[in-house]
Write a protein that holds these residues in place. Structure first.
Motif, mmCIF file in Angstrom:
data_model
loop_
_atom_site.group_PDB
_atom_site.id
_atom_site.type_symbol
_atom_site.label_atom_id
_atom_site.label_comp_id
_atom_site.label_asym_id
_atom_site.label_seq_id
_atom_site.Cartn_x
_atom_site.Cartn_y
_atom_site.Cartn_z
ATOM 1 N N ASN A 123 14.289 -7.434 6.595
ATOM 2 C CA ASN A 123 15.643 -7.206 6.079
ATOM 3 C C ASN A 123 15.661 -6.946 4.580
ATOM 4 O O ASN A 123 16.730 -6.676 4.026
ATOM 5 N N PHE A 124 14.513 -7.016 3.927
ATOM 6 C CA PHE A 124 14.474 -6.903 2.469
ATOM 7 C C PHE A 124 13.461 -5.870 1.991
ATOM 8 O O PHE A 124 12.882 -6.011 0.922
ATOM 9 N N LEU A 125 13.276 -4.823 2.798
ATOM 10 C CA LEU A 125 12.355 -3.756 2.422
ATOM 11 C C LEU A 125 13.113 -2.660 1.681
ATOM 12 O O LEU A 125 14.123 -2.166 2.166
ATOM 13 N N GLU A 126 12.604 -2.300 0.507
ATOM 14 C CA GLU A 126 13.171 -1.199 -0.268
ATOM 15 C C GLU A 126 12.469 0.108 0.087
ATOM 16 O O GLU A 126 13.028 1.185 -0.078
ATOM 17 N N ALA A 127 11.222 0.013 0.536
ATOM 18 C CA ALA A 127 10.455 1.160 1.025
ATOM 19 C C ALA A 127 9.691 0.679 2.248
ATOM 20 O O ALA A 127 9.186 -0.435 2.279
ATOM 21 N N GLY A 128 9.615 1.546 3.253
ATOM 22 C CA GLY A 128 9.011 1.168 4.514
ATOM 23 C C GLY A 128 10.065 0.569 5.432
ATOM 24 O O GLY A 128 11.221 0.370 5.031
ATOM 25 N N SER A 129 9.678 0.317 6.675
ATOM 26 C CA SER A 129 10.621 -0.255 7.640
ATOM 27 C C SER A 129 9.849 -0.933 8.762
ATOM 28 O O SER A 129 8.665 -0.695 8.951
ATOM 29 N N CYS A 130 10.545 -1.774 9.493
ATOM 30 C CA CYS A 130 9.963 -2.436 10.653
ATOM 31 C C CYS A 130 10.405 -1.687 11.905
ATOM 32 O O CYS A 130 11.567 -1.269 11.971
ATOM 33 N N PRO A 131 9.544 -1.463 12.874
ATOM 34 C CA PRO A 131 8.152 -1.892 12.895
ATOM 35 C C PRO A 131 7.322 -1.164 11.819
ATOM 36 O O PRO A 131 7.579 -0.008 11.487
ATOM 37 N N VAL A 132 6.323 -1.884 11.305
ATOM 38 C CA VAL A 132 5.438 -1.375 10.265
ATOM 39 C C VAL A 132 4.244 -0.700 10.919
ATOM 40 O O VAL A 132 3.698 -1.224 11.891
ATOM 41 N N THR A 133 3.881 0.458 10.415
ATOM 42 C CA THR A 133 2.695 1.146 10.921
ATOM 43 C C THR A 133 1.515 0.905 9.983
ATOM 44 O O THR A 133 1.703 0.673 8.788
ATOM 45 N N GLN A 134 0.325 0.955 10.538
ATOM 46 C CA GLN A 134 -0.880 0.786 9.718
ATOM 47 C C GLN A 134 -0.914 1.875 8.656
ATOM 48 O O GLN A 134 -0.638 3.053 8.944
ATOM 49 N N GLY A 135 -1.190 1.503 7.413
ATOM 50 C CA GLY A 135 -1.260 2.454 6.316
ATOM 51 C C GLY A 135 0.075 2.760 5.667
ATOM 52 O O GLY A 135 0.139 3.536 4.708
ATOM 53 N N GLU A 136 1.155 2.129 6.155
ATOM 54 C CA GLU A 136 2.486 2.385 5.603
ATOM 55 C C GLU A 136 2.657 1.680 4.256
ATOM 56 O O GLU A 136 2.258 0.534 4.082
ATOM 57 N N PHE A 137 3.255 2.393 3.291
ATOM 58 C CA PHE A 137 3.563 1.808 1.996
ATOM 59 C C PHE A 137 4.819 0.954 2.139
ATOM 60 O O PHE A 137 5.834 1.409 2.671
ATOM 61 N N ILE A 138 4.751 -0.287 1.665
ATOM 62 C CA ILE A 138 5.862 -1.233 1.770
ATOM 63 C C ILE A 138 6.252 -1.715 0.379
ATOM 64 O O ILE A 138 5.392 -2.089 -0.420
ATOM 65 N N ASN A 139 7.547 -1.711 0.092
ATOM 66 C CA ASN A 139 8.091 -2.373 -1.098
ATOM 67 C C ASN A 139 9.032 -3.444 -0.580
ATOM 68 O O ASN A 139 10.021 -3.150 0.091
ATOM 69 N N TYR A 140 8.692 -4.701 -0.879
ATOM 70 C CA TYR A 140 9.471 -5.859 -0.440
ATOM 71 C C TYR A 140 10.190 -6.424 -1.651
ATOM 72 O O TYR A 140 9.598 -6.597 -2.716
ATOM 73 N N HIS A 141 11.477 -6.709 -1.494
ATOM 74 C CA HIS A 141 12.284 -7.259 -2.586
ATOM 75 C C HIS A 141 12.778 -8.649 -2.191
ATOM 76 O O HIS A 141 13.334 -8.833 -1.117
ATOM 77 N N LEU A 142 12.561 -9.619 -3.084
ATOM 78 C CA LEU A 142 13.043 -10.979 -2.854
ATOM 79 C C LEU A 142 13.905 -11.396 -4.028
ATOM 80 O O LEU A 142 13.496 -11.300 -5.182
ATOM 81 N N SER A 143 15.110 -11.819 -3.730
ATOM 82 C CA SER A 143 16.012 -12.390 -4.722
ATOM 83 C C SER A 143 16.542 -13.677 -4.104
ATOM 84 O O SER A 143 17.312 -13.637 -3.147
ATOM 85 N N THR A 144 16.082 -14.819 -4.615
ATOM 86 C CA THR A 144 16.408 -16.096 -3.993
ATOM 87 C C THR A 144 16.755 -17.142 -5.048
ATOM 88 O O THR A 144 16.229 -17.097 -6.160
ATOM 89 N N PRO A 145 17.658 -18.051 -4.719
ATOM 90 C CA PRO A 145 18.018 -19.111 -5.663
ATOM 91 C C PRO A 145 16.805 -19.979 -6.007
ATOM 92 O O PRO A 145 15.976 -20.262 -5.145
ATOM 93 N N ALA A 146 16.719 -20.383 -7.257
ATOM 94 C CA ALA A 146 15.642 -21.263 -7.698
ATOM 95 C C ALA A 146 16.118 -22.707 -7.606
ATOM 96 O O ALA A 146 17.038 -23.107 -8.310
ATOM 97 N N ALA A 147 15.505 -23.443 -6.707
ATOM 98 C CA ALA A 147 15.859 -24.849 -6.525
ATOM 99 C C ALA A 147 14.590 -25.673 -6.625
ATOM 100 O O ALA A 147 13.569 -25.303 -6.045
ATOM 101 N N ALA A 148 14.649 -26.741 -7.384
ATOM 102 C CA ALA A 148 13.496 -27.647 -7.506
ATOM 103 C C ALA A 148 14.009 -29.027 -7.872
ATOM 104 O O ALA A 148 14.989 -29.148 -8.604
ATOM 105 N N PRO A 149 13.346 -30.061 -7.372
ATOM 106 C CA PRO A 149 13.789 -31.427 -7.671
ATOM 107 C C PRO A 149 13.283 -31.941 -9.024
ATOM 108 O O PRO A 149 13.487 -33.094 -9.357
#
Length: 153
Positions: free
Chosen positions: A95-121
């Motif tokens: 759900n967070f691919l900027e390049a590429g898509s699922c299903p993923v093929t062998q040799g496919e270029f993937i750009n994954y983007h993560l934007s998540t809250p920073a939580a730590a105790p």
């Protein structure tokens, strides 16, 4: 005239400027991404503010095909894993691919983007963050570690 040693020095550090932060392999010896870019971070350790957002992109070429990908983000203090899980919605990396898509093929270029809250105790310490993307069988497609210093809001 610029000496050869100065040119070699500049050339040695140029990839870090172009390709984002340097990362380390995970203990499981999974492949590391080609490039990791973290907003607001040019070098380790990245500064992560509690209550802020970790915003990053990574690029890799899939070594094998998979129908889906699962993302995990772990925090380590030395060899001790600090309990932390990505929000459930962010665990489906497809759900967070900027390049590429699922299903993923062998040799496919993937750009994954993560934007998540920073939580730590805790604040005021440096930890290792480990990000892994795994295939349908739970086998890592990529994994890397990088240092982050946790600071209070």
């Amino acid at each position: 005239m610029i000496g050869v040693s100065k040119v070699l020095f500049i050339a040695a550090y140029l990839p870090a400027l172009i390709y984002g932060i340097a990362v380390r392999p995970c203990p499981n010896n999974a492949p590391i991404p080609q490039d990791v870019r973290v907003v607001g971070c040019a070098a380790e350790p990245c500064i992560v503010q509690i209550g802020g957002v970790v915003d990053m992109d990574l690029d890799f070429v899939a070594a094998r095909a998979t129908n889906g990908m699962r993302a995990t983000l772990d925090i380590f203090l030395g060899d001790f894993r600090v309990p932390y899980d990505l929000p459930v919605a962010q665990q489906n990396a497809c759900n967070f691919l900027e390049a590429g898509s699922c299903p993923v093929t062998q040799g496919e270029f993937i750009n994954y983007h993560l934007s998540t809250p920073a939580a730590a105790p805790f604040a005021g310490i440096t930890v290792d963050l480990q990000l892994q993307l795994s295939d349908d069988n739970g086998q890592p497609l990529i994994c890397y570690r990088s240092a982050a210093t946790i600071v209070a809001a």
